[in-house]
Design a protein around this motif. Sequence first.
Motif, PDB file in Angstrom:
ATOM      1  N   LYS A   8     -20.462  14.912 -37.078  1.00 32.61           N
ATOM      2  CA  LYS A   8     -20.958  16.248 -37.821  1.00 32.61           C
ATOM      3  C   LYS A   8     -21.975  17.171 -37.176  1.00 32.61           C
ATOM      4  O   LYS A   8     -21.533  18.405 -36.064  1.00 32.61           O
ATOM      5  N   GLN A   9     -22.902  16.114 -36.794  1.00 33.27           N
ATOM      6  CA  GLN A   9     -24.170  16.983 -36.225  1.00 33.27           C
ATOM      7  C   GLN A   9     -24.976  17.317 -35.224  1.00 33.27           C
ATOM      8  O   GLN A   9     -24.294  17.908 -34.647  1.00 33.27           O
ATOM      9  N   GLU A  12     -22.161  20.336 -34.303  1.00 34.15           N
ATOM     10  CA  GLU A  12     -23.560  21.785 -34.587  1.00 34.15           C
ATOM     11  C   GLU A  12     -23.786  21.545 -33.885  1.00 34.15           C
ATOM     12  O   GLU A  12     -23.591  23.178 -33.342  1.00 34.15           O
ATOM     13  N   HIS A  13     -24.629  20.991 -33.153  1.00 38.02           N
ATOM     14  CA  HIS A  13     -25.553  21.049 -32.429  1.00 38.02           C
ATOM     15  C   HIS A  13     -25.340  21.339 -31.156  1.00 38.02           C
ATOM     16  O   HIS A  13     -25.738  21.973 -30.458  1.00 38.02           O
ATOM     17  N   ILE A  15     -22.386  23.092 -30.506  1.00 36.58           N
ATOM     18  CA  ILE A  15     -21.975  24.572 -30.846  1.00 36.58           C
ATOM     19  C   ILE A  15     -23.413  25.458 -30.303  1.00 36.58           C
ATOM     20  O   ILE A  15     -23.255  26.441 -29.804  1.00 36.58           O
ATOM     21  N   GLU A  16     -24.124  25.054 -31.231  1.00 43.94           N
ATOM     22  CA  GLU A  16     -25.637  26.240 -30.990  1.00 43.94           C
ATOM     23  C   GLU A  16     -26.127  26.197 -30.111  1.00 43.94           C
ATOM     24  O   GLU A  16     -26.524  27.049 -29.985  1.00 43.94           O
ATOM     25  N   PHE A  65     -15.792  24.217 -36.964  1.00 41.13           N
ATOM     26  CA  PHE A  65     -17.030  23.610 -39.073  1.00 41.13           C
ATOM     27  C   PHE A  65     -16.611  24.326 -39.888  1.00 41.13           C
ATOM     28  O   PHE A  65     -16.813  22.686 -41.011  1.00 41.13           O
ATOM     29  N   LEU A  68     -15.702  20.023 -39.824  1.00 45.14           N
ATOM     30  CA  LEU A  68     -16.833  19.614 -40.246  1.00 45.14           C
ATOM     31  C   LEU A  68     -17.677  19.838 -42.054  1.00 45.14           C
ATOM     32  O   LEU A  68     -18.004  18.802 -41.629  1.00 45.14           O
TER      33      LEU A  68
END
Length: 145
Positions: A8-9, A12-13, A15-16, A65, A68
């Motif tokens: 998940k991290q 997310e990372h 996408i950021e 999101f 996640l």
Amino acid sequence: MNLNDKEKQLIEHSIERVAEVAGDPSGHVYARLFAQAPEMEEMFVLDTDGNARGHMLSEALDCIFDFLGPRAYAPVLIQSELTNHQGFGVPPRVFATFFNVTMETFRELLGAEWTAETDAAWATLLGELDAVVAEQARKYGMEVV
């Protein structure tokens, strides 16, 4: 297979980082989509400023999101959007590819920053999303080929 916290991290990372590297990636995502499914481009003829495309990518990312996190609304959003897109003549098979097109675009934008671990995390996510798309499509009498 459910995503673990590290996966998940990583997602997310990624996408950021895409936002940091490319700003709004909508143009890139839709260029890839239209290359893979040229028949879809004509459906955006009235979207002269790209706002509809940007909104649709934002909805897809919100869905990711939610996947996640709490998974509070993603399946219902997918079902709703399958129905909406069917009304526009978008076959479920094309709708189902959008998450993959997004991942492929993000992988390209991040280049060497995209690791094997990131790729594996996205593969798990895409498998789970594909399962929900197929389940929702079947539930409402649609066929995903």
